[in-house]
Design a protein around this motif. Structure first.
Motif, short mmCIF file in Angstrom:
data_model
loop_
_atom_site.label_atom_id
_atom_site.label_comp_id
_atom_site.label_asym_id
_atom_site.label_seq_id
_atom_site.Cartn_x
_atom_site.Cartn_y
_atom_site.Cartn_z
N GLY A 75 0.78 -1.22 0.00
CA GLY A 75 0.00 0.00 0.00
C GLY A 75 0.82 1.28 0.00
N ALA A 76 2.07 1.21 -0.40
CA ALA A 76 2.92 2.40 -0.43
C ALA A 76 2.43 3.38 -1.49
N GLU A 77 2.64 4.65 -1.22
CA GLU A 77 2.32 5.68 -2.19
C GLU A 77 3.57 6.37 -2.72
N ARG A 78 4.66 6.23 -1.99
CA ARG A 78 5.91 6.91 -2.34
C ARG A 78 7.08 5.97 -2.08
N VAL A 79 8.07 5.97 -2.99
CA VAL A 79 9.27 5.16 -2.79
C VAL A 79 10.49 6.06 -2.84
N VAL A 80 11.50 5.67 -2.07
CA VAL A 80 12.79 6.34 -2.07
C VAL A 80 13.85 5.31 -2.41
N ALA A 81 14.78 5.67 -3.29
CA ALA A 81 15.86 4.76 -3.66
C ALA A 81 17.15 5.56 -3.78
N ALA A 140 18.46 6.95 3.28
CA ALA A 140 17.95 6.32 4.50
C ALA A 140 17.37 7.37 5.45
N ALA A 141 18.04 8.52 5.53
CA ALA A 141 17.53 9.60 6.37
C ALA A 141 16.19 10.11 5.87
N ARG A 142 16.05 10.18 4.54
CA ARG A 142 14.80 10.63 3.94
C ARG A 142 13.66 9.65 4.24
N VAL A 143 13.97 8.37 4.19
CA VAL A 143 12.97 7.35 4.51
C VAL A 143 12.51 7.49 5.96
N LYS A 144 13.47 7.71 6.86
CA LYS A 144 13.13 7.88 8.28
C LYS A 144 12.27 9.12 8.49
N GLU A 145 12.56 10.15 7.73
CA GLU A 145 11.83 11.41 7.86
C GLU A 145 10.41 11.32 7.33
N THR A 146 10.23 10.62 6.21
CA THR A 146 8.93 10.63 5.51
C THR A 146 8.11 9.36 5.68
N GLY A 147 8.75 8.26 6.07
CA GLY A 147 8.03 6.99 6.15
C GLY A 147 7.79 6.35 4.80
N ALA A 148 8.47 6.83 3.77
CA ALA A 148 8.32 6.26 2.43
C ALA A 148 8.86 4.83 2.38
N PHE A 149 8.45 4.09 1.37
CA PHE A 149 8.97 2.73 1.15
C PHE A 149 10.40 2.84 0.64
N TYR A 150 11.33 2.16 1.30
CA TYR A 150 12.73 2.22 0.89
C TYR A 150 12.98 1.14 -0.16
N ALA A 151 13.08 1.56 -1.40
CA ALA A 151 13.28 0.62 -2.52
C ALA A 151 14.78 0.40 -2.72
N SER A 152 15.39 -0.30 -1.80
CA SER A 152 16.84 -0.50 -1.81
C SER A 152 17.23 -1.74 -2.59
N HIS A 153 17.99 -1.55 -3.66
CA HIS A 153 18.47 -2.72 -4.41
C HIS A 153 19.64 -3.38 -3.69
N VAL A 154 20.20 -2.72 -2.69
CA VAL A 154 21.33 -3.28 -1.95
C VAL A 154 20.86 -4.18 -0.82
N TYR A 155 19.88 -3.72 -0.06
CA TYR A 155 19.49 -4.42 1.16
C TYR A 155 18.24 -5.28 1.04
N ASN A 156 17.32 -4.91 0.17
CA ASN A 156 16.03 -5.59 0.17
C ASN A 156 16.10 -6.92 -0.57
N PRO A 157 15.82 -8.04 0.11
CA PRO A 157 15.93 -9.36 -0.53
C PRO A 157 14.94 -9.57 -1.66
N PHE A 158 13.86 -8.80 -1.69
CA PHE A 158 12.90 -8.95 -2.78
C PHE A 158 13.47 -8.45 -4.10
N PHE A 159 14.43 -7.53 -4.03
CA PHE A 159 15.13 -7.12 -5.25
C PHE A 159 15.98 -8.28 -5.77
#
Length: 329
Positions: A75-81, A140-159
């Motif tokens: 249900g995310a509306e915004r992603v940060v990468a 990462a700081a932006r994700v903490k600030e906004t609560g956006a979904f962190y679309a990390s190709h480095v850390y997220n195992p779904f990538f």
């Protein structure tokens, strides 16, 4: 893992039964990239997987489609990468396709063509004047600030789960595992994803071994190669030099220890290529009709050498990871 490719499906979702996220219909036509001989004459056993034929011009589309599908599912509306370019363009494109807003953090010096592509997909670009690691921290700081979904190709195992389809396609095409995979190594997403795919195939009883994985870094930015050569299990950060291979110029790769594990587990190695080798490989590929960005020539530059432990005639597969329309020498 269930390996039951969908007949008539020409996207990554051909392997939906093997993926951790459900098919929600999100696609740009990714996957099913060509696997071709390195030359018309057929260099001894060397095959090239043309990943720059992906919708946004790099293999990162494989992970972006599964990760943005996860964002939609949650249900995310915004992603940060954060990205040095190709992952950012992939996230921007798939976020646009999914109707999500995207904010992409990139380091200063990122190819202007990649920035244009990210902006063209409607994403907001934040240029961080600092290292690739500084860029990740800012995201990462932006994700903490906004609560956006962190679309990390480095850390997220779904990538990585999406990237494993690189291996599934090679297996389906060859009917077996190749002897060796030669892969560029920056943050390690292709190394980890390819290993994940062949591990799943072995556990399913479809192959009896995982290919030897040879990770390749640019000589001027080679922290994983230095750690491998010293026998270390951790990867200390280095001070990088300038390299044409901007896409893998990662001075402190967060997944460095995992790359070392994979290389050693498979009997592979970590090697480096010089700027002259990158330029020569780039020119050779271009003369054969294959137009890649400089980073995309790195694996081929290494694969042209005799591969220790690989017998003559055994199949070696290397990717052409990024389009030359994104960056050039």
């Amino acid at each position: 893992m269930k390996f039951d490719p969908r007949a008539g499906e020409d996207t990554l979702w051909r392997y939906a039964d093997a993926l951790a996220v459900p098919d929600l219909g999100l696609t740009l036509g990714e996957g099913r990239t060509p696997l071709i001989r390195a030359s018309a004459e057929g260099e001894d056993g060397l095959l090239l997987k043309v990943e720059y034929a992906s919708p946004t011009g790099s293999f990162k589309d494989r992970g972006a489609v599964t990760l943005i599908t996860l964002a939609r599912l949650l249900g995310a509306e915004r992603v940060v990468a954060d990205s040095s370019g190709n992952a950012g363009t992939a996230m921007a494109a798939y976020a646009a396709r999914a109707g999500l807003r995207a904010e992409i953090f990139v380091p200063g010096g990122t190819s202007g063509k990649k920035l244009e592509q990210i902006l063209g997909h409607g994403a907001e670009v934040v240029v961080v004047e600092g290292s690739r690691e500084d860029t990740a921290e800012a995201a990462a700081a932006r994700v903490k600030e906004t609560g956006a979904f962190y679309a990390s190709h480095v850390y997220n195992p779904f990538f990585h789960d999406g990237v494993k389809t690189y291996a599934l396609e090679i297996f389906e095409r060859l009917g077996a595992a190749p002897a060796t995979l030669v892969l560029p190594a920056g943050n390690g997403t292709l190394v980890i994803g390819a290993h994940l795919g062949f591990t799943a195939l072995r556990e399913a009883g479809l192959v009896d071994r995982i290919p030897r994985i040879v990770a390749v870094q640019a000589e001027r930015c080679a922290p994983v190669a230095a750690a491998y050569a010293s026998g270390a299990t951790e990867v200390p950060p280095i001070r990088p030099g300038p390299t044409a291979a901007e896409g893998i110029a990662i001075a402190a790769p967060a997944r460095g220890p995992r790359m070392l594990e994979i290389v050693r587990e498979t009997g592979g190695m970590v090697i480096t290529v010089s700027e002259d080798e990158i330029a020569a490989a780039h020119a050779t590929l271009a003369a054969r009709g294959l137009w890649v960005e400089p980073t995309g020539a790195v694996a081929y530059a290494a694969a042209r050498r005799p591969m220790p432990g690989t017998a003559p005639g055994e199949i070696v597969v290397a990717p052409l990871c990024g389009s030359g329309l994104k960056a050039s020498l």
